[in-house]
Design a protein around this motif. Structure first.
Motif, short mmCIF file in Angstrom:
data_model
loop_
_atom_site.label_atom_id
_atom_site.label_comp_id
_atom_site.label_asym_id
_atom_site.label_seq_id
_atom_site.Cartn_x
_atom_site.Cartn_y
_atom_site.Cartn_z
N ASP A 121 -13.24 -5.87 10.81
CA ASP A 121 -12.60 -6.32 9.58
C ASP A 121 -11.48 -5.35 9.21
N PRO A 122 -10.38 -5.37 9.96
CA PRO A 122 -9.31 -4.39 9.76
C PRO A 122 -8.65 -4.47 8.40
N ASP A 123 -8.52 -5.67 7.85
CA ASP A 123 -7.85 -5.80 6.56
C ASP A 123 -8.62 -5.09 5.46
N SER A 124 -9.95 -5.17 5.53
CA SER A 124 -10.77 -4.45 4.55
C SER A 124 -10.68 -2.95 4.77
N ALA A 125 -10.68 -2.55 6.05
CA ALA A 125 -10.64 -1.13 6.37
C ALA A 125 -9.35 -0.48 5.89
N LEU A 126 -8.25 -1.24 5.85
CA LEU A 126 -6.96 -0.70 5.44
C LEU A 126 -6.55 -1.16 4.04
N SER A 127 -7.49 -1.71 3.30
CA SER A 127 -7.17 -2.25 1.98
C SER A 127 -6.76 -1.18 0.98
N TYR A 128 -7.07 0.09 1.28
CA TYR A 128 -6.71 1.18 0.37
C TYR A 128 -5.21 1.48 0.39
N LEU A 129 -4.51 1.00 1.41
CA LEU A 129 -3.09 1.31 1.55
C LEU A 129 -2.27 0.63 0.45
N GLY A 130 -1.20 1.31 0.06
CA GLY A 130 -0.25 0.71 -0.86
C GLY A 130 0.60 -0.31 -0.13
N PRO A 131 1.53 -0.97 -0.82
CA PRO A 131 2.41 -1.96 -0.19
C PRO A 131 3.15 -1.39 1.00
N ASP A 132 3.19 -2.17 2.07
CA ASP A 132 3.87 -1.77 3.29
C ASP A 132 5.37 -1.98 3.13
N LEU A 133 6.14 -0.91 3.26
CA LEU A 133 7.59 -0.98 3.07
C LEU A 133 8.28 -1.91 4.05
N LEU A 134 7.64 -2.20 5.18
CA LEU A 134 8.26 -3.05 6.19
C LEU A 134 7.60 -4.43 6.28
N ALA A 135 6.77 -4.75 5.32
CA ALA A 135 6.14 -6.07 5.33
C ALA A 135 7.16 -7.14 4.92
N VAL A 136 7.05 -8.31 5.53
CA VAL A 136 7.93 -9.42 5.15
C VAL A 136 7.69 -9.80 3.70
N ALA A 141 7.09 -4.63 -6.86
CA ALA A 141 6.52 -4.36 -8.18
C ALA A 141 5.23 -3.56 -8.08
N GLU A 142 4.39 -3.89 -7.09
CA GLU A 142 3.13 -3.18 -6.93
C GLU A 142 3.37 -1.74 -6.50
#
Length: 264
Positions: A121-136, A141-142
């Protein structure tokens, strides 16, 4: 130095080689994964999340929708992913290899990876990360909200905190602080956070497909950076010698470069 743009580029190369391909051979060269075998499974996607890289793999052939996992890696300081045709000689010593993934045509090798694990469950494991600067679907705002939630923190530390915004490392935080004209020790409350966030996004986005990172717009080896790695050299704007210091959480001091005249 691996930062968000470096990992994004690595994911792009791996995606071109592996996405939709069946793995015919896998070898994990770390004790915790010594018995792991993902051969026979199909790579369904390759993506970067901040400084993290995920290779999503389907479940077994009989139940591809069940048992899907992700190969999670973090380059840390020395890591790299290399992709090449089968049979080509590796560009690093074999003892540095941590994982080998092969398809019928290509081979991907992860060398000196700081983190290597298989997650269900990688999305849960990395859910602590802030917004990804390179995400589409970048959430500006977050990112601003998270940084402004620590008003007493030094901006140089806040920019490096992946829980607030994901993708910035030592190089970019030095360059961002310089271009915004603020010392990295200035408190978040005294910084135009929105402008700093926008600049961060622009810098990483413009470098995501470059082979040589630049924040000045120049590509010559000695002209790419404003302050990072330039201790004692003249500031490109005012001529004052660039200084170097350490700035990070207690016990985790990290190098920072700045101009004592241009940054206040």
């Amino acid at each position: 130095m691996p930062e968000g743009d470096t990992v994004y580029a690595a994911a792009t190369r791996l995606r071109a080689a592996l996405d939709g391909e069946r793995l015919v051979y896998t070898q994990f060269r770390v004790p915790s994964l010594a018995t792991a075998d993902l051969s026979g499974r199909t790579v369904t996607s390759v993506r970067s999340v901040g400084k993290h890289l995920l290779i999503d793999v389907s479940g077994p052939d009989d139940h591809p929708e069940n048992g899907a996992v992700s190969i999670h890696s973090h380059l840390k300081m020395e890591g790299a992913w290399h992709v090449h045709p089968l049979g080509r000689r590796w560009r690093r010593p074999g003892f540095q290899a941590r994982v080998v993934l092969r398809t019928d045509r290509r081979e991907a090798v992860g060398f000196d990876l700081g983190v290597l694990e298989v997650l269900t469950d990688p999305d849960s494991a990395l859910s602590y990360l802030g917004p990804d600067l390179l995400a589409v679907d970048w959430d500006r705002a977050e990112a601003i909200h998270r940084i402004e939630s620590v008003p007493d923190e030094k901006i140089g530390i806040a920019l490096l905190d992946q829980r607030l915004v994901a993708g910035i490392g030592n190089v970019y935080r030095s360059e961002i602080c310089f271009l915004r004209g603020v010392l990295p020790t200035r408190a978040v409350r005294d910084v135009e956070v929105g402008a700093a966030v926008d600049l961060s996004r622009r810098l990483l986005w413009s470098n995501r497909e470059r082979t040589a990172r630049t924040t000045t717009g120049q590509t010559a080896a000695n002209a790419r950076m404003w302050v990072y790695g330039r201790r004692g050299q003249w500031c490109r704007k005012c001529g004052t010698p660039i200084e170097r210091g350490d700035l990070g959480p207690i016990g985790e001091d990290r190098v920072i470069y700045f101009c004592p005249h241009c940054q206040t």
